[in-house]
Design a protein around this motif. Structure first.
Motif, PDB file in Angstrom:
ATOM      1  N   ARG A  23      30.043  42.176  41.297  1.00 30.48           N
ATOM      2  CA  ARG A  23      31.009  41.174  41.751  1.00 30.48           C
ATOM      3  C   ARG A  23      30.782  39.928  40.901  1.00 30.48           C
ATOM      4  O   ARG A  23      29.661  39.416  40.832  1.00 30.48           O
ATOM      5  CB  ARG A  23      30.795  40.852  43.217  1.00 30.48           C
ATOM      6  CG  ARG A  23      31.747  39.802  43.704  1.00 30.48           C
ATOM      7  CD  ARG A  23      31.453  39.426  45.122  1.00 30.48           C
ATOM      8  NE  ARG A  23      32.299  38.304  45.466  1.00 30.48           N
ATOM      9  CZ  ARG A  23      32.950  38.182  46.588  1.00 30.48           C
ATOM     10  NH1 ARG A  23      32.828  39.105  47.506  1.00 30.48           N
ATOM     11  NH2 ARG A  23      33.698  37.146  46.810  1.00 30.48           N
ATOM     12  N   THR A  25      31.817  35.967  39.859  1.00 26.28           N
ATOM     13  CA  THR A  25      32.458  34.712  40.195  1.00 26.28           C
ATOM     14  C   THR A  25      32.649  33.956  38.885  1.00 26.28           C
ATOM     15  O   THR A  25      31.674  33.651  38.198  1.00 26.28           O
ATOM     16  CB  THR A  25      31.601  33.882  41.171  1.00 26.28           C
ATOM     17  OG1 THR A  25      31.395  34.649  42.352  1.00 26.28           O
ATOM     18  CG2 THR A  25      32.291  32.580  41.513  1.00 26.28           C
ATOM     19  N   LYS A  37      42.304  33.875  34.846  1.00 26.86           N
ATOM     20  CA  LYS A  37      42.577  34.995  35.767  1.00 26.86           C
ATOM     21  C   LYS A  37      43.325  36.112  35.061  1.00 26.86           C
ATOM     22  O   LYS A  37      42.977  37.289  35.196  1.00 26.86           O
ATOM     23  CB  LYS A  37      43.411  34.517  36.956  1.00 26.86           C
ATOM     24  CG  LYS A  37      42.664  33.869  38.045  1.00 26.86           C
ATOM     25  CD  LYS A  37      43.639  33.554  39.183  1.00 26.86           C
ATOM     26  CE  LYS A  37      42.946  32.970  40.365  1.00 26.86           C
ATOM     27  NZ  LYS A  37      43.879  32.671  41.458  1.00 26.86           N
ATOM     28  N   GLU A  41      41.323  39.538  34.764  1.00 28.99           N
ATOM     29  CA  GLU A  41      41.867  40.626  35.585  1.00 28.99           C
ATOM     30  C   GLU A  41      42.365  41.780  34.724  1.00 28.99           C
ATOM     31  O   GLU A  41      42.336  42.928  35.161  1.00 28.99           O
ATOM     32  CB  GLU A  41      42.970  40.101  36.494  1.00 28.99           C
ATOM     33  CG  GLU A  41      42.414  39.269  37.638  1.00 28.99           C
ATOM     34  CD  GLU A  41      43.461  38.622  38.515  1.00 28.99           C
ATOM     35  OE1 GLU A  41      44.652  38.586  38.119  1.00 28.99           O
ATOM     36  OE2 GLU A  41      43.086  38.129  39.596  1.00 28.99           O
ATOM     37  N   LYS A  48      34.985  43.594  40.897  1.00 29.69           N
ATOM     38  CA  LYS A  48      35.404  42.637  41.915  1.00 29.69           C
ATOM     39  C   LYS A  48      35.263  41.232  41.319  1.00 29.69           C
ATOM     40  O   LYS A  48      34.170  40.854  40.884  1.00 29.69           O
ATOM     41  CB  LYS A  48      34.545  42.767  43.166  1.00 29.69           C
ATOM     42  CG  LYS A  48      34.705  44.097  43.854  1.00 29.69           C
ATOM     43  CD  LYS A  48      33.719  44.219  44.999  1.00 29.69           C
ATOM     44  CE  LYS A  48      33.769  45.644  45.528  1.00 29.69           C
ATOM     45  NZ  LYS A  48      32.626  45.960  46.355  1.00 29.69           N
ATOM     46  N   LEU A  49      36.358  40.510  41.316  1.00 30.79           N
ATOM     47  CA  LEU A  49      36.373  39.187  40.690  1.00 30.79           C
ATOM     48  C   LEU A  49      36.752  38.111  41.693  1.00 30.79           C
ATOM     49  O   LEU A  49      37.648  38.304  42.515  1.00 30.79           O
ATOM     50  CB  LEU A  49      37.372  39.161  39.534  1.00 30.79           C
ATOM     51  CG  LEU A  49      37.212  40.226  38.454  1.00 30.79           C
ATOM     52  CD1 LEU A  49      38.357  40.148  37.470  1.00 30.79           C
ATOM     53  CD2 LEU A  49      35.873  40.072  37.748  1.00 30.79           C
ATOM     54  N   GLU A  50      36.096  36.998  41.589  1.00 33.59           N
ATOM     55  CA  GLU A  50      36.444  35.803  42.359  1.00 33.59           C
ATOM     56  C   GLU A  50      36.563  34.662  41.354  1.00 33.59           C
ATOM     57  O   GLU A  50      35.777  34.566  40.413  1.00 33.59           O
ATOM     58  CB  GLU A  50      35.349  35.482  43.373  1.00 33.59           C
ATOM     59  CG  GLU A  50      35.590  34.209  44.136  1.00 33.59           C
ATOM     60  CD  GLU A  50      34.440  33.849  45.061  1.00 33.59           C
ATOM     61  OE1 GLU A  50      34.603  32.872  45.799  1.00 33.59           O
ATOM     62  OE2 GLU A  50      33.395  34.517  45.036  1.00 33.59           O
ATOM     63  N   PHE A  51      37.546  33.805  41.546  1.00 29.26           N
ATOM     64  CA  PHE A  51      37.791  32.717  40.616  1.00 29.26           C
ATOM     65  C   PHE A  51      37.701  31.376  41.334  1.00 29.26           C
ATOM     66  O   PHE A  51      38.211  31.227  42.449  1.00 29.26           O
ATOM     67  CB  PHE A  51      39.181  32.848  39.990  1.00 29.26           C
ATOM     68  CG  PHE A  51      39.327  34.093  39.174  1.00 29.26           C
ATOM     69  CD1 PHE A  51      39.025  34.100  37.824  1.00 29.26           C
ATOM     70  CD2 PHE A  51      39.775  35.270  39.752  1.00 29.26           C
ATOM     71  CE1 PHE A  51      39.153  35.249  37.065  1.00 29.26           C
ATOM     72  CE2 PHE A  51      39.916  36.424  39.006  1.00 29.26           C
ATOM     73  CZ  PHE A  51      39.603  36.419  37.657  1.00 29.26           C
ATOM     74  N   ILE A  52      37.079  30.433  40.668  1.00 28.46           N
ATOM     75  CA  ILE A  52      36.990  29.072  41.187  1.00 28.46           C
ATOM     76  C   ILE A  52      37.460  28.118  40.096  1.00 28.46           C
ATOM     77  O   ILE A  52      36.940  28.142  38.971  1.00 28.46           O
ATOM     78  CB  ILE A  52      35.545  28.723  41.600  1.00 28.46           C
ATOM     79  CG1 ILE A  52      35.074  29.658  42.720  1.00 28.46           C
ATOM     80  CG2 ILE A  52      35.444  27.251  42.006  1.00 28.46           C
ATOM     81  CD1 ILE A  52      33.619  29.517  43.073  1.00 28.46           C
TER      82      ILE A  52
END
Length: 84
Positions: A23, A25, A37, A41, A48-52
């Motif tokens: 995962r 971030t 993104k 992506e 699993k990607l999370e973007f801030i």
């Protein structure tokens, strides 16, 4: 070191490609978030990607210039695809 966002994603992919349950971030400037993104992506779709997006504190003129540059870059990616 990488020279651009696509290179960042590819180098990360080479490192994590054989790992399980990864995962990520990804932290970037707010004005770069949509382009980052789009790239991550596409190139790291199996993770699993999370973007801030971190709020920028730039002068309005500078910020607007950067946002416009990002919009053009996104449009180019959508029309021509990623290059690497």
């Amino acid at each position: 070191m990488s020279s651009n966002t696509v290179d960042d994603a590819l180098k990360i992919k080479a490192i994590i490609n054989k790992k399980d349950n990864i995962r990520l971030t990804i932290i970037t400037s707010d004005y770069q978030l949509d382009r980052v993104k789009l790239i991550f992506e596409d190139l790291l779709k199996s993770f699993k990607l999370e973007f801030i997006g971190v709020k920028s504190h730039l002068e309005k003129k500078t910020y607007t210039t950067l946002v416009n540059h990002e919009k053009k870059a996104i449009q180019s990616i959508l029309e021509k695809g990623l290059y690497y």
